[in-house]
Design a protein around this motif. Structure first.
Motif, mmCIF file in Angstrom:
data_model
loop_
_atom_site.group_PDB
_atom_site.id
_atom_site.type_symbol
_atom_site.label_atom_id
_atom_site.label_comp_id
_atom_site.label_asym_id
_atom_site.label_seq_id
_atom_site.Cartn_x
_atom_site.Cartn_y
_atom_site.Cartn_z
ATOM 1 N N UNK A 10 0.861 -1.272 -0.142
ATOM 2 C CA UNK A 10 0.222 0.098 -0.053
ATOM 3 C C UNK A 10 0.914 1.276 0.038
ATOM 4 N N UNK A 11 1.909 1.240 0.849
ATOM 5 C CA UNK A 11 2.730 2.451 1.105
ATOM 6 C C UNK A 11 4.267 2.512 0.693
ATOM 7 N N UNK A 12 4.618 1.482 0.290
ATOM 8 C CA UNK A 12 6.030 1.373 -0.115
ATOM 9 C C UNK A 12 6.394 1.819 -1.312
ATOM 10 N N UNK A 13 7.463 2.442 -1.725
ATOM 11 C CA UNK A 13 7.843 3.032 -2.835
ATOM 12 C C UNK A 13 9.132 2.501 -3.365
ATOM 13 N N UNK A 14 9.303 1.949 -4.553
ATOM 14 C CA UNK A 14 10.522 1.539 -4.830
ATOM 15 C C UNK A 14 11.175 2.757 -5.631
ATOM 16 N N UNK A 15 12.572 2.982 -5.156
ATOM 17 C CA UNK A 15 13.304 3.830 -5.789
ATOM 18 C C UNK A 15 14.347 3.213 -6.633
ATOM 19 N N UNK A 16 15.054 3.760 -7.632
ATOM 20 C CA UNK A 16 16.086 3.101 -8.223
ATOM 21 C C UNK A 16 17.131 2.525 -7.686
ATOM 22 N N UNK A 17 17.829 1.762 -7.796
ATOM 23 C CA UNK A 17 19.167 1.049 -7.286
ATOM 24 C C UNK A 17 18.760 0.199 -6.225
ATOM 25 N N UNK A 18 17.368 -0.361 -6.222
ATOM 26 C CA UNK A 18 16.986 -1.497 -5.435
ATOM 27 C C UNK A 18 16.764 -1.215 -3.936
ATOM 28 N N UNK A 19 16.149 0.073 -3.845
ATOM 29 C CA UNK A 19 15.857 0.732 -2.328
ATOM 30 C C UNK A 19 14.462 0.845 -2.498
ATOM 31 N N UNK A 20 13.798 0.381 -1.415
ATOM 32 C CA UNK A 20 12.571 0.524 -0.928
ATOM 33 C C UNK A 20 12.189 1.813 0.010
ATOM 34 N N UNK A 21 11.453 2.860 -0.297
ATOM 35 C CA UNK A 21 11.220 3.729 0.887
ATOM 36 C C UNK A 21 9.920 3.335 1.693
ATOM 37 N N UNK A 22 10.048 3.489 2.851
ATOM 38 C CA UNK A 22 9.092 3.040 3.562
ATOM 39 C C UNK A 22 8.679 4.053 4.782
ATOM 40 N N UNK A 23 9.063 5.222 4.385
ATOM 41 C CA UNK A 23 8.767 6.465 5.359
ATOM 42 C C UNK A 23 7.528 6.983 5.898
ATOM 43 N N UNK A 24 6.669 6.231 5.081
ATOM 44 C CA UNK A 24 5.207 6.460 5.590
ATOM 45 C C UNK A 24 4.880 5.728 6.969
ATOM 46 N N UNK A 25 5.835 4.772 7.252
ATOM 47 C CA UNK A 25 5.354 4.070 8.327
ATOM 48 C C UNK A 25 6.359 3.347 9.300
#
Ligand code: 5GP
Length: 193
Positions: A10-25
């Protein structure tokens, strides 16, 4: 853990270079209910291991570690990345290369907080190449403490971290295991905790 994988979808966002952004939670704004549930789950998994301390690394390891420590009813210690003026005691120190920041930093814990009597559960938000975990293991080894296991919220299983830790014969439990972040999509491995 379904609550976590659902939330990543629902809230994860894939950034380039194999990084997952989970700053929402997890890594910036924190969802305390989810964090509490994840801490309890890690505590449950390691309940039989007679853990005496939970150890993590600042900053984003602190939230899951404190909930796990509360559930295990033991203290939580976070390794600092910069030396504070108030840290005037003898220190345990190790070098850690940061995957996301691409810099090497020295992490430390005051020696007085870890001893050969401790049986440690390491907790962190992510397992990528395992460098943060390796640095924490080194701190425990310097204190003569045993590392009973590592509890991770999100493991990126396409990186080498799990292998590195398993080669040291330390059990790794991850609440979500990601097989791939290709094409902006999160693909999970079937088995997680
Ligand atoms: P490792 O040392 O295992 O390579 O990386 C672990 C550390 O890097 C974690 O403590 C976490 O803070 C950060 N990290 C690694 N991969 C990611 C990622 O995909 N997303 C975020 N937000 N942090 C990550």
């Amino acid at each position: 853990m379904k609550e976590l994988t659902d939330r990543i979808k629902e809230n994860g966002r894939v950034l380039g270079e194999g990084v997952l952004k989970v700053d929402e939670f997890i890594t910036h704004q924190v969802d305390p209910e989810l964090m509490d549930a994840m801490g309890k789950r890690l505590a449950e998994v390691f309940a039989e291991k007679k853990i005496t301390k939970v150890v993590t690394i600042e900053a984003s390891g602190i939230a899951p570690a404190v909930y796990a420590a509360q559930a295990l009813k033991v203290p939580m210690i976070f390794a600092r990345k910069s030396k504070s003026l108030t840290m005037d005691e003898e220190l345990l120190s190790a070098s850690v290369y940061s995957f996301t920041k691409q810099v090497t930093s020295t992490i430390s814990i005051s020696r007085k907080f870890l001893s050969a009597d401790d049986n440690v559960l390491l907790v962190d938000d992510f397992l990528a190449n395992g460098q943060a975990a390796k640095g924490l293991i080194e701190l425990c080894q310097q204190a003569g403490a045993d590392v009973a296991g590592i509890g991770i919220l999100i493991e990126k299983s396409f990186q080498d971290g799990r292998q590195l830790i398993e080669d040291m014969e330390i059990p790794v439990v991850s609440l979500a295991r990601i097989a791939s972040l290709s094409d902006g999509q999160v693909t999970f491995l079937e088995e997680d905790a």
